[in-house]
Design a protein around this motif. Sequence first.
Motif, PDB file in Angstrom:
ATOM      1  N   VAL A   1     -36.967  58.609 -37.841  1.00 20.23           N
ATOM      2  CA  VAL A   1     -37.571  59.480 -36.844  1.00 20.23           C
ATOM      3  C   VAL A   1     -37.566  58.882 -35.438  1.00 20.23           C
ATOM      4  O   VAL A   1     -38.183  59.415 -34.529  1.00 20.23           O
ATOM      5  CB  VAL A   1     -39.025  59.853 -37.241  1.00 20.23           C
ATOM      6  CG1 VAL A   1     -39.041  60.634 -38.526  1.00 20.23           C
ATOM      7  CG2 VAL A   1     -39.876  58.600 -37.368  1.00 20.23           C
ATOM      8  N   CYS A   2     -36.858  57.801 -35.248  1.00 12.90           N
ATOM      9  CA  CYS A   2     -36.859  57.062 -33.985  1.00 12.90           C
ATOM     10  C   CYS A   2     -35.751  57.588 -33.062  1.00 12.90           C
ATOM     11  O   CYS A   2     -34.569  57.355 -33.310  1.00 12.90           O
ATOM     12  CB  CYS A   2     -36.658  55.578 -34.300  1.00 12.90           C
ATOM     13  SG  CYS A   2     -36.381  54.530 -32.883  1.00 12.90           S
ATOM     14  N   ALA A   3     -36.138  58.281 -31.987  1.00 13.51           N
ATOM     15  CA  ALA A   3     -35.152  58.806 -31.036  1.00 13.51           C
ATOM     16  C   ALA A   3     -34.425  57.692 -30.278  1.00 13.51           C
ATOM     17  O   ALA A   3     -33.203  57.764 -30.121  1.00 13.51           O
ATOM     18  CB  ALA A   3     -35.822  59.774 -30.074  1.00 13.51           C
TER      19      ALA A   3
ATOM     20  N   THR B   1     -29.517  53.830 -29.253  1.00  9.42           N
ATOM     21  CA  THR B   1     -29.065  52.462 -29.484  1.00  9.42           C
ATOM     22  C   THR B   1     -27.837  52.447 -30.386  1.00  9.42           C
ATOM     23  O   THR B   1     -26.882  51.705 -30.139  1.00  9.42           O
ATOM     24  CB  THR B   1     -30.206  51.625 -30.100  1.00  9.42           C
ATOM     25  OG1 THR B   1     -31.306  51.623 -29.193  1.00  9.42           O
ATOM     26  CG2 THR B   1     -29.773  50.208 -30.386  1.00  9.42           C
ATOM     27  N   ARG B   2     -27.841  53.281 -31.424  1.00 11.98           N
ATOM     28  CA  ARG B   2     -26.697  53.380 -32.332  1.00 11.98           C
ATOM     29  C   ARG B   2     -25.432  53.763 -31.568  1.00 11.98           C
ATOM     30  O   ARG B   2     -24.355  53.214 -31.796  1.00 11.98           O
ATOM     31  CB  ARG B   2     -26.991  54.413 -33.421  1.00 11.98           C
ATOM     32  CG  ARG B   2     -25.877  54.585 -34.428  1.00 11.98           C
ATOM     33  CD  ARG B   2     -26.185  55.662 -35.473  1.00 11.98           C
ATOM     34  NE  ARG B   2     -27.509  55.510 -36.042  1.00 11.98           N
ATOM     35  CZ  ARG B   2     -28.487  56.442 -35.935  1.00 11.98           C
ATOM     36  NH1 ARG B   2     -28.269  57.575 -35.282  1.00 11.98           N
ATOM     37  NH2 ARG B   2     -29.651  56.238 -36.490  1.00 11.98           N
ATOM     38  N   ARG B   3     -25.553  54.724 -30.650  1.00 14.41           N
ATOM     39  CA  ARG B   3     -24.381  55.156 -29.869  1.00 14.41           C
ATOM     40  C   ARG B   3     -23.880  54.033 -28.962  1.00 14.41           C
ATOM     41  O   ARG B   3     -22.679  53.759 -28.904  1.00 14.41           O
ATOM     42  CB  ARG B   3     -24.725  56.393 -29.030  1.00 14.41           C
ATOM     43  CG  ARG B   3     -24.731  57.687 -29.805  1.00 14.41           C
ATOM     44  CD  ARG B   3     -24.815  58.888 -28.883  1.00 14.41           C
ATOM     45  NE  ARG B   3     -26.013  58.889 -28.052  1.00 14.41           N
ATOM     46  CZ  ARG B   3     -27.191  59.367 -28.434  1.00 14.41           C
ATOM     47  NH1 ARG B   3     -27.339  59.858 -29.642  1.00 14.41           N
ATOM     48  NH2 ARG B   3     -28.212  59.337 -27.604  1.00 14.41           N
ATOM     49  N   VAL B   4     -24.797  53.378 -28.253  1.00 15.62           N
ATOM     50  CA  VAL B   4     -24.407  52.304 -27.332  1.00 15.62           C
ATOM     51  C   VAL B   4     -23.709  51.176 -28.087  1.00 15.62           C
ATOM     52  O   VAL B   4     -22.625  50.725 -27.700  1.00 15.62           O
ATOM     53  CB  VAL B   4     -25.647  51.761 -26.574  1.00 15.62           C
ATOM     54  CG1 VAL B   4     -25.329  50.448 -25.879  1.00 15.62           C
ATOM     55  CG2 VAL B   4     -26.149  52.786 -25.574  1.00 15.62           C
ATOM     56  N   LEU B   5     -24.318  50.721 -29.172  1.00 19.30           N
ATOM     57  CA  LEU B   5     -23.740  49.593 -29.916  1.00 19.30           C
ATOM     58  C   LEU B   5     -22.479  49.997 -30.666  1.00 19.30           C
ATOM     59  O   LEU B   5     -21.553  49.193 -30.794  1.00 19.30           O
ATOM     60  CB  LEU B   5     -24.777  49.011 -30.869  1.00 19.30           C
ATOM     61  CG  LEU B   5     -26.014  48.424 -30.195  1.00 19.30           C
ATOM     62  CD1 LEU B   5     -26.981  47.876 -31.242  1.00 19.30           C
ATOM     63  CD2 LEU B   5     -25.651  47.368 -29.178  1.00 19.30           C
ATOM     64  N   GLY B   6     -22.426  51.228 -31.157  1.00 16.40           N
ATOM     65  CA  GLY B   6     -21.210  51.706 -31.824  1.00 16.40           C
ATOM     66  C   GLY B   6     -20.029  51.731 -30.874  1.00 16.40           C
ATOM     67  O   GLY B   6     -18.925  51.296 -31.217  1.00 16.40           O
ATOM     68  N   ASP B   7     -20.242  52.240 -29.664  1.00 18.88           N
ATOM     69  CA  ASP B   7     -19.171  52.263 -28.658  1.00 18.88           C
ATOM     70  C   ASP B   7     -18.759  50.852 -28.258  1.00 18.88           C
ATOM     71  O   ASP B   7     -17.580  50.554 -28.109  1.00 18.88           O
ATOM     72  CB  ASP B   7     -19.623  53.022 -27.409  1.00 18.88           C
ATOM     73  CG  ASP B   7     -19.782  54.513 -27.645  1.00 18.88           C
ATOM     74  OD1 ASP B   7     -19.290  55.009 -28.681  1.00 18.88           O
ATOM     75  OD2 ASP B   7     -20.416  55.173 -26.792  1.00 18.88           O
TER      76      ASP B   7
ATOM     77  N   ILE C   1     -33.333  42.040 -28.879  1.00 16.83           N
ATOM     78  CA  ILE C   1     -33.546  43.122 -27.924  1.00 16.83           C
ATOM     79  C   ILE C   1     -34.559  44.071 -28.555  1.00 16.83           C
ATOM     80  O   ILE C   1     -34.303  44.621 -29.627  1.00 16.83           O
ATOM     81  CB  ILE C   1     -32.242  43.893 -27.625  1.00 16.83           C
ATOM     82  CG1 ILE C   1     -31.138  42.939 -27.169  1.00 16.83           C
ATOM     83  CG2 ILE C   1     -32.496  44.988 -26.601  1.00 16.83           C
ATOM     84  CD1 ILE C   1     -29.752  43.568 -27.120  1.00 16.83           C
ATOM     85  N   VAL C   2     -35.700  44.236 -27.915  1.00 14.33           N
ATOM     86  CA  VAL C   2     -36.716  45.163 -28.403  1.00 14.33           C
ATOM     87  C   VAL C   2     -36.675  46.385 -27.506  1.00 14.33           C
ATOM     88  O   VAL C   2     -36.780  46.272 -26.291  1.00 14.33           O
ATOM     89  CB  VAL C   2     -38.115  44.519 -28.393  1.00 14.33           C
ATOM     90  CG1 VAL C   2     -39.165  45.515 -28.850  1.00 14.33           C
ATOM     91  CG2 VAL C   2     -38.135  43.285 -29.278  1.00 14.33           C
ATOM     92  N   GLY C   3     -36.487  47.551 -28.110  1.00  9.80           N
ATOM     93  CA  GLY C   3     -36.309  48.770 -27.338  1.00  9.80           C
ATOM     94  C   GLY C   3     -34.830  49.083 -27.221  1.00  9.80           C
ATOM     95  O   GLY C   3     -33.968  48.305 -27.652  1.00  9.80           O
ATOM     96  N   ALA C   4     -34.541  50.224 -26.639  1.00 10.70           N
ATOM     97  CA  ALA C   4     -33.143  50.666 -26.520  1.00 10.70           C
ATOM     98  C   ALA C   4     -32.447  49.912 -25.390  1.00 10.70           C
ATOM     99  O   ALA C   4     -32.861  49.998 -24.239  1.00 10.70           O
ATOM    100  CB  ALA C   4     -33.101  52.164 -26.259  1.00 10.70           C
ATOM    101  N   PRO C   5     -31.387  49.165 -25.711  1.00  6.18           N
ATOM    102  CA  PRO C   5     -30.668  48.437 -24.656  1.00  6.18           C
ATOM    103  C   PRO C   5     -29.705  49.352 -23.917  1.00  6.18           C
ATOM    104  O   PRO C   5     -29.204  50.338 -24.467  1.00  6.18           O
ATOM    105  CB  PRO C   5     -29.890  47.380 -25.438  1.00  6.18           C
ATOM    106  CG  PRO C   5     -29.612  48.032 -26.753  1.00  6.18           C
ATOM    107  CD  PRO C   5     -30.826  48.897 -27.028  1.00  6.18           C
ATOM    108  N   THR C   6     -29.442  49.030 -22.687  1.00  2.00           N
ATOM    109  CA  THR C   6     -28.383  49.730 -21.964  1.00  2.00           C
ATOM    110  C   THR C   6     -27.059  49.059 -22.336  1.00  2.00           C
ATOM    111  O   THR C   6     -27.039  47.914 -22.788  1.00  2.00           O
ATOM    112  CB  THR C   6     -28.590  49.637 -20.437  1.00  2.00           C
ATOM    113  OG1 THR C   6     -28.521  48.263 -20.047  1.00  2.00           O
ATOM    114  CG2 THR C   6     -29.924  50.251 -20.027  1.00  2.00           C
ATOM    115  N   ARG C   7     -25.972  49.759 -22.127  1.00  4.06           N
ATOM    116  CA  ARG C   7     -24.663  49.182 -22.427  1.00  4.06           C
ATOM    117  C   ARG C   7     -24.422  47.901 -21.619  1.00  4.06           C
ATOM    118  O   ARG C   7     -23.975  46.902 -22.181  1.00  4.06           O
ATOM    119  CB  ARG C   7     -23.557  50.209 -22.187  1.00  4.06           C
ATOM    120  CG  ARG C   7     -22.174  49.656 -22.502  1.00  4.06           C
ATOM    121  CD  ARG C   7     -21.081  50.681 -22.261  1.00  4.06           C
ATOM    122  NE  ARG C   7     -19.780  50.085 -22.372  1.00  4.06           N
ATOM    123  CZ  ARG C   7     -19.050  50.020 -23.480  1.00  4.06           C
ATOM    124  NH1 ARG C   7     -19.516  50.545 -24.590  1.00  4.06           N
ATOM    125  NH2 ARG C   7     -17.865  49.441 -23.480  1.00  4.06           N
TER     126      ARG C   7
END
Length: 143
Positions: free
Chosen positions: A60-62, A67-73, A119-125
């Motif tokens: 349920v974590c937006a 984060t998944r998209r940033v790290l996947g790319d 990294i705690v929280g959503a990282p930027t690219r």
Amino acid sequence: MTGVYVLALALLLALGFGLYRRTVDGRVQALDGHPSGLDAGRLGEELGAAATFLQFSAPVCAPCRATRRVLGDLTADSPGVAHIEIDAQQRPDLVDELGIMRTPTVLLLDGGGRVRGRIVGAPTRPDALRALDTLLNDGKRSR
């Protein structure tokens, strides 16, 4: 009149907390390495030859999806770098061992499975890329 003061204080505290979270979320904290190291047997997936982003998420974590998209790319563009996502609810053993307090939390592992960054929280690219570059360059210097 007391109600106005209470409301103003509550707004000031909320603003302060929001500014604090904005400054610390997604920032990379360098670490010396987890003593036991992590491997494919414990994580259920192969580690990257050079580095691995180990992401702890919840369904349920937006911010986890971002984060998944940033790290996947990022890993798609970086040979030898892997991205492993773990559902924190399914692996309480790792959550306790690694001190995961909230999602998303991303651990940056070196090629040997030692924790080198958190990294705690959503990282930027750019932040994630900078952490990866630091890890890879430190690895080259120590050879």
